[in-house]
Write a protein that holds these residues in place. Structure first.
Motif, PDB file in Angstrom:
ATOM      1  N   SER B  34      66.211  71.430  58.579  1.00 48.22           N
ATOM      2  CA  SER B  34      65.647  70.465  59.667  1.00 48.22           C
ATOM      3  C   SER B  34      65.424  70.585  61.160  1.00 48.22           C
ATOM      4  O   SER B  34      64.596  70.088  61.537  1.00 48.22           O
ATOM      5  CB  SER B  34      66.689  69.113  59.345  1.00 48.22           C
ATOM      6  N   LEU B  38      61.864  70.236  62.853  1.00 52.27           N
ATOM      7  CA  LEU B  38      61.860  69.478  64.006  1.00 52.27           C
ATOM      8  C   LEU B  38      61.212  70.420  65.224  1.00 52.27           C
ATOM      9  O   LEU B  38      60.627  69.670  66.028  1.00 52.27           O
ATOM     10  CB  LEU B  38      63.515  69.302  64.297  1.00 52.27           C
ATOM     11  N   GLY B  42      57.857  69.137  66.479  1.00 57.07           N
ATOM     12  CA  GLY B  42      57.946  68.686  67.770  1.00 57.07           C
ATOM     13  C   GLY B  42      56.951  69.230  68.676  1.00 57.07           C
ATOM     14  O   GLY B  42      56.324  68.822  69.485  1.00 57.07           O
ATOM     15  N   LEU B  91      58.824  63.527  62.557  1.00 52.39           N
ATOM     16  CA  LEU B  91      59.789  64.080  63.501  1.00 52.39           C
ATOM     17  C   LEU B  91      61.036  63.161  63.512  1.00 52.39           C
ATOM     18  O   LEU B  91      62.203  63.603  63.766  1.00 52.39           O
ATOM     19  CB  LEU B  91      59.316  63.760  65.126  1.00 52.39           C
ATOM     20  N   LEU B  95      64.738  64.440  62.713  1.00 52.35           N
ATOM     21  CA  LEU B  95      65.971  64.391  63.608  1.00 52.35           C
ATOM     22  C   LEU B  95      67.238  63.550  63.139  1.00 52.35           C
ATOM     23  O   LEU B  95      68.181  64.041  63.404  1.00 52.35           O
ATOM     24  CB  LEU B  95      65.162  63.243  64.910  1.00 52.35           C
ATOM     25  N   SER B  99      70.678  65.256  62.901  1.00 53.38           N
ATOM     26  CA  SER B  99      71.898  64.672  63.371  1.00 53.38           C
ATOM     27  C   SER B  99      73.007  64.265  62.808  1.00 53.38           C
ATOM     28  O   SER B  99      74.212  64.244  62.918  1.00 53.38           O
ATOM     29  CB  SER B  99      71.514  63.566  64.475  1.00 53.38           C
TER      30      SER B  99
END
Lengths: 166, 126
Positions: B34, B38, B42, B91, B95, B99
């Motif tokens: 991930s 990302l 990004g 995205l 994210l 997280s």
């Protein structure tokens, strides 16, 4: 140390405290299992499985509740599973498999091999006599109003008594 | 009886070790994949915004307060309208995964540490 504290510690990742519970309860569980199974190996295996199952579910276990009843609940279920499993793996005799495969097998007993029918009880004798006369199992079931499978079992039992091999 | 206790503990430790390693490997894979996605998405996302000069819209905030106040909603609307929506969605998804993995790792850090300590103690013994 109380069980609740021990369980809290185990939930916190301190697995070494599980030893406390194992030392405290394994003997009780093993003795109970031995009183039921009378087999050392089976009891040991089951005890291991019970404690592993307890450990797997320990995060869901309420530490305020006593441990032993919960362990006994697992033991009860494990015993049920054990009996069920053992039932399943009972070795089937080849001839029984053949019997299930071949419906005719019950009816194909040679007339000469009936031997002394006096060894049989009333019901078995009647069925064997009907077989001798050439009745099919379906017909016997209809006449005697007994299920076909029951007749098959009676024939199987009768054959054992008469020592008819096929 | 001691032998049985040892057998039980061995079984429990092996099961827990297997589970912990599997969990850890899974979390690491999720964390790195991930994180990587990302980073890639990004970068693409910001490159697209740069090419479209969408980011220039943010300079508007350095204008006079009255101007910002007057055109704030219009600018925000244009900003979102020009964004690549699908990429933004991806995205946000990565994210969220990233997280979530970090949060669970932080939350379970002490449990994991204790488990590793217990493993070391036990496996040294046997």
């Amino acid at each position: 140390m109380f069980d609740s504290e021990v369980i809290k510690k185990i939930k916190n990742g301190e697995i070494d405290f599980f030893e406390v519970l194992v030392k405290k309860y394994s003997k009780v569980i093993y003795s109970y299992l031995f009183s039921k199974l009378k087999n050392k190996e089976d009891c040991e295996d089951l005890t291991q499985e019970i404690f592993l199952s307890f450990y797997k579910n320990i995060n869901r276990f309420d530490e305020k509740k006593p441990v032993l009843p919960y362990l006994f609940e697992i033991t009860k279920n494990s015993l049920k599973m054990f009996y069920r499993k053992r039932k399943k793996i009972l070795p089937l005799k080849e001839e029984i498999i053949k019997e299930e495969d071949n419906f005719k097998f019950f009816e194909d007993i040679e007339v000469n091999s009936f031997g002394n029918l006096n060894k049989l009880n009333k019901k078995e004798k009647k069925i064997f006599e009907m077989l001798k006369q050439g009745y099919k199992i379906k017909e016997i079931a209809k006449i005697l109003r007994i299920k076909e499978n029951t007749i098959k079992s009676i024939i199987r039992r009768g054959r054992l008594k008469l020592k008819i091999k096929k | 009886m001691k032998k049985l206790e040892k057998k039980i503990l061995k079984k429990v430790y092996f099961w827990e070790a297997k589970k912990t390693v599997f969990d850890l490997v899974l979390k690491m894979i999720l964390f790195f994949s991930s994180g990587l996605f990302l980073l890639i998405f990004g970068q693409i996302f910001f490159e697209i915004l740069n090419e479209q000069k969408t980011l220039d819209l943010l300079n508007f905030f350095s204008e006079d307060f009255e101007v910002v106040k007057k055109y704030f909603l219009d600018n925000i609307f244009i900003f979102f309208f020009e964004m690549p929506k699908f990429l933004l969605l991806l995205l946000l998804l990565f994210l969220a995964i990233f997280s979530l993995v970090i949060l669970t790792l932080i939350k379970n850090f002490y449990i994991l540490k204790n488990k590793v300590k217990s493993f070391l103690k036990f496996f040294k013994k046997i």
